[in-house]
Design a protein around this motif. Structure first.
Motif, PDB file in Angstrom:
ATOM      1  N   THR A  79       0.852  -1.193   0.000  1.00 24.03           N
ATOM      2  CA  THR A  79       0.000   0.000   0.000  1.00 24.03           C
ATOM      3  C   THR A  79       0.884   1.237   0.000  1.00 24.03           C
ATOM      4  OG1 THR A  79      -0.069   0.014   2.406  1.00 24.03           O
ATOM      5  CG2 THR A  79      -1.868  -1.119   1.279  1.00 24.03           C
ATOM      6  N   LEU A  80       0.357   2.321  -0.551  1.00 28.31           N
ATOM      7  CA  LEU A  80       1.049   3.602  -0.526  1.00 28.31           C
ATOM      8  C   LEU A  80       0.467   4.428   0.606  1.00 28.31           C
ATOM      9  CD1 LEU A  80       1.009   2.806  -3.737  1.00 28.31           C
ATOM     10  CD2 LEU A  80       1.656   5.158  -3.992  1.00 28.31           C
ATOM     11  N   ASN A  81       1.321   4.966   1.470  1.00 30.90           N
ATOM     12  CA  ASN A  81       0.889   5.885   2.507  1.00 30.90           C
ATOM     13  C   ASN A  81       1.171   7.293   1.998  1.00 30.90           C
ATOM     14  OD1 ASN A  81       0.238   3.801   4.412  1.00 30.90           O
ATOM     15  ND2 ASN A  81       2.432   3.511   4.672  1.00 30.90           N
ATOM     16  N   VAL A  82       0.132   8.109   1.908  1.00 32.48           N
ATOM     17  CA  VAL A  82       0.256   9.442   1.318  1.00 32.48           C
ATOM     18  C   VAL A  82       0.036  10.500   2.395  1.00 32.48           C
ATOM     19  CG1 VAL A  82      -0.583  10.963  -0.510  1.00 32.48           C
ATOM     20  CG2 VAL A  82      -0.668   8.500  -0.832  1.00 32.48           C
ATOM     21  N   HIS A  83       0.949  11.456   2.465  1.00 35.75           N
ATOM     22  CA  HIS A  83       0.854  12.577   3.394  1.00 35.75           C
ATOM     23  C   HIS A  83       0.814  13.861   2.560  1.00 35.75           C
ATOM     24  CE1 HIS A  83       2.087   9.808   6.590  1.00 35.75           C
ATOM     25  NE2 HIS A  83       2.971   9.352   5.719  1.00 35.75           N
ATOM     26  N   PHE A  84      -0.048  14.805   2.934  1.00 37.53           N
ATOM     27  CA  PHE A  84      -0.106  16.086   2.230  1.00 37.53           C
ATOM     28  C   PHE A  84      -0.775  17.123   3.107  1.00 37.53           C
ATOM     29  CE2 PHE A  84      -3.922  13.761   1.017  1.00 37.53           C
ATOM     30  CZ  PHE A  84      -4.930  14.686   1.245  1.00 37.53           C
ATOM     31  N   VAL A  85      -0.629  18.387   2.723  1.00 36.40           N
ATOM     32  CA  VAL A  85      -1.238  19.516   3.423  1.00 36.40           C
ATOM     33  C   VAL A  85      -1.824  20.443   2.364  1.00 36.40           C
ATOM     34  CG1 VAL A  85      -0.760  21.564   4.823  1.00 36.40           C
ATOM     35  CG2 VAL A  85       0.352  19.414   5.370  1.00 36.40           C
ATOM     36  N   ILE A  86      -3.021  20.967   2.634  1.00 35.81           N
ATOM     37  CA  ILE A  86      -3.623  21.994   1.775  1.00 35.81           C
ATOM     38  C   ILE A  86      -4.053  23.131   2.694  1.00 35.81           C
ATOM     39  CG2 ILE A  86      -5.391  22.566   0.082  1.00 35.81           C
ATOM     40  CD1 ILE A  86      -5.638  19.573  -0.509  1.00 35.81           C
TER      41      ILE A  86
ATOM     42  N   THR B 248      -6.052  21.448   5.651  1.00 33.25           N
ATOM     43  CA  THR B 248      -6.389  20.048   5.449  1.00 33.25           C
ATOM     44  C   THR B 248      -5.093  19.263   5.483  1.00 33.25           C
ATOM     45  OG1 THR B 248      -8.341  20.513   4.117  1.00 33.25           O
ATOM     46  CG2 THR B 248      -7.314  18.373   3.801  1.00 33.25           C
ATOM     47  N   LYS B 249      -5.031  18.248   6.347  1.00 31.97           N
ATOM     48  CA  LYS B 249      -3.863  17.383   6.446  1.00 31.97           C
ATOM     49  C   LYS B 249      -4.316  15.948   6.245  1.00 31.97           C
ATOM     50  CE  LYS B 249      -1.218  20.022   9.826  1.00 31.97           C
ATOM     51  NZ  LYS B 249      -0.582  19.967  11.157  1.00 31.97           N
ATOM     52  N   ALA B 250      -3.509  15.195   5.527  1.00 28.87           N
ATOM     53  CA  ALA B 250      -3.801  13.771   5.374  1.00 28.87           C
ATOM     54  C   ALA B 250      -3.443  13.082   6.668  1.00 28.87           C
ATOM     55  CB  ALA B 250      -2.993  13.184   4.225  1.00 28.87           C
ATOM     56  N   GLY B 251      -4.396  12.408   7.244  1.00 31.07           N
ATOM     57  CA  GLY B 251      -4.130  11.635   8.454  1.00 31.07           C
ATOM     58  C   GLY B 251      -3.603  10.280   8.061  1.00 31.07           C
ATOM     59  N   ARG B 252      -4.470   9.291   7.981  1.00 30.70           N
ATOM     60  CA  ARG B 252      -4.103   7.961   7.512  1.00 30.70           C
ATOM     61  C   ARG B 252      -4.722   7.765   6.143  1.00 30.70           C
ATOM     62  NH1 ARG B 252      -4.984   3.871  12.512  1.00 30.70           N
ATOM     63  NH2 ARG B 252      -2.812   3.833  13.138  1.00 30.70           N
TER      64      ARG B 252
END
Length: 178
Positions: free
Chosen positions: A132-139, A169-173
Motif C-alpha cells: 500500500t502507498l501511505n500518502v501525506h499532504f497539506v492543503i 487540510t492534512k492527510a491523516g491515515r
C-alpha cells in the motif's frame, strides 16, 4: 448543548495554544479526496520489478498541495530501488524496506512522477500482493469536510484582535492500495 441546538460555539480561550474543536466525518458524508495517485508496480519472477507513480491535485479549489510525501513499505524480498523522480527526492532503507518519496509542493501543470526498477533478491519469488502507498499532504486554506466558520464575534477584549479563520487540510491515515 448550544452547539447541537443552534450551531453556536461559545468559549473563553485559555492562554497559549489550544485545540478548540475536533470532529469526525461519518461514513454517510462523502468527502472528495483532493489528491490522485496513478500507480503501477509489477514484479518479474526472480529478478526485478518496475515502479511508476504519478501524483497530482484533484478538487483542491485552486489551492496548492504542499508537503506531499509518499511512503511504500516494500516486500521483504526487495533489495533496493533504482528510481528517477521528476521532482523531490527519494530514499530507500534496505533494513526497514521503506521507500520514501518526499515530493514537496505540487505544480498542477506538471504532476510529479517517479519511475524505475525495484531489485529483488536473486531466486526470490515475486511477491503475492503489492504494497500500500501511505500518502501525506497539506492543503492550506481549505477544509475538505465542508465545515465553515460563518461568523466570529469577540467580546470584552481591550485590544483589536485579528478576526480570521485559518483552514488547513492534512492527510491523516490516507492509503492507496496498489
Amino acid at each position: 448543548k448550544r452547539w447541537e441546538a443552534e450551531k453556536i460555539l461559545s468559549f473563553i480561550p485559555p492562554d497559549g495554544n489550544f485545540r478548540l474543536m475536533s470532529y469526525h466525518i461519518g461514513a454517510q458524508n462523502v468527502v472528495a479526496i483532493p489528491v490522485y495517485i496513478r500507480h503501477q508496480l509489477s514484479f518479474v519472477h526472480g529478478s526485478s520489478g518496475k515502479l511508476d507513480i504519478t501524483v497530482g491535485p484533484k478538487q483542491t479549489m485552486g489551492r496548492d498541495l504542499e508537503s506531499v510525501k509518499i511512503e511504500i513499505p516494500m516486500p521483504k524480498s526487495v533489495l533496493n530501488c533504482t528510481l528517477v523522480p521528476t521532482q523531490g527526492k527519494y530514499s530507500f532503507d534496505p533494513v526497514s524496506k521503506l521507500m520514501s518519496w518526499d515530493v514537496g509542493k505540487i505544480d498542477p501543470q506538471k504532476p510529479p512522477n517517479i519511475r524505475g526498477t525495484v531489485n529483488l533478491q536473486s531466486g526470490a519469488t515475486a511477491p503475492d500482493s503489492n504494497p500500500t502507498l501511505n500518502v501525506h499532504f497539506v492543503i492550506s486554506q481549505m477544509a475538505v469536510s465542508g465545515l465553515k466558520v460563518s461568523r466570529l464575534d469577540l467580546y470584552g477584549e481591550k485590544y483589536k484582535p485579528f478576526k480570521g479563520v485559518k483552514y488547513i487540510t492534512k492527510a491523516g491515515r490516507f492509503q492507496v492500495r496498489m
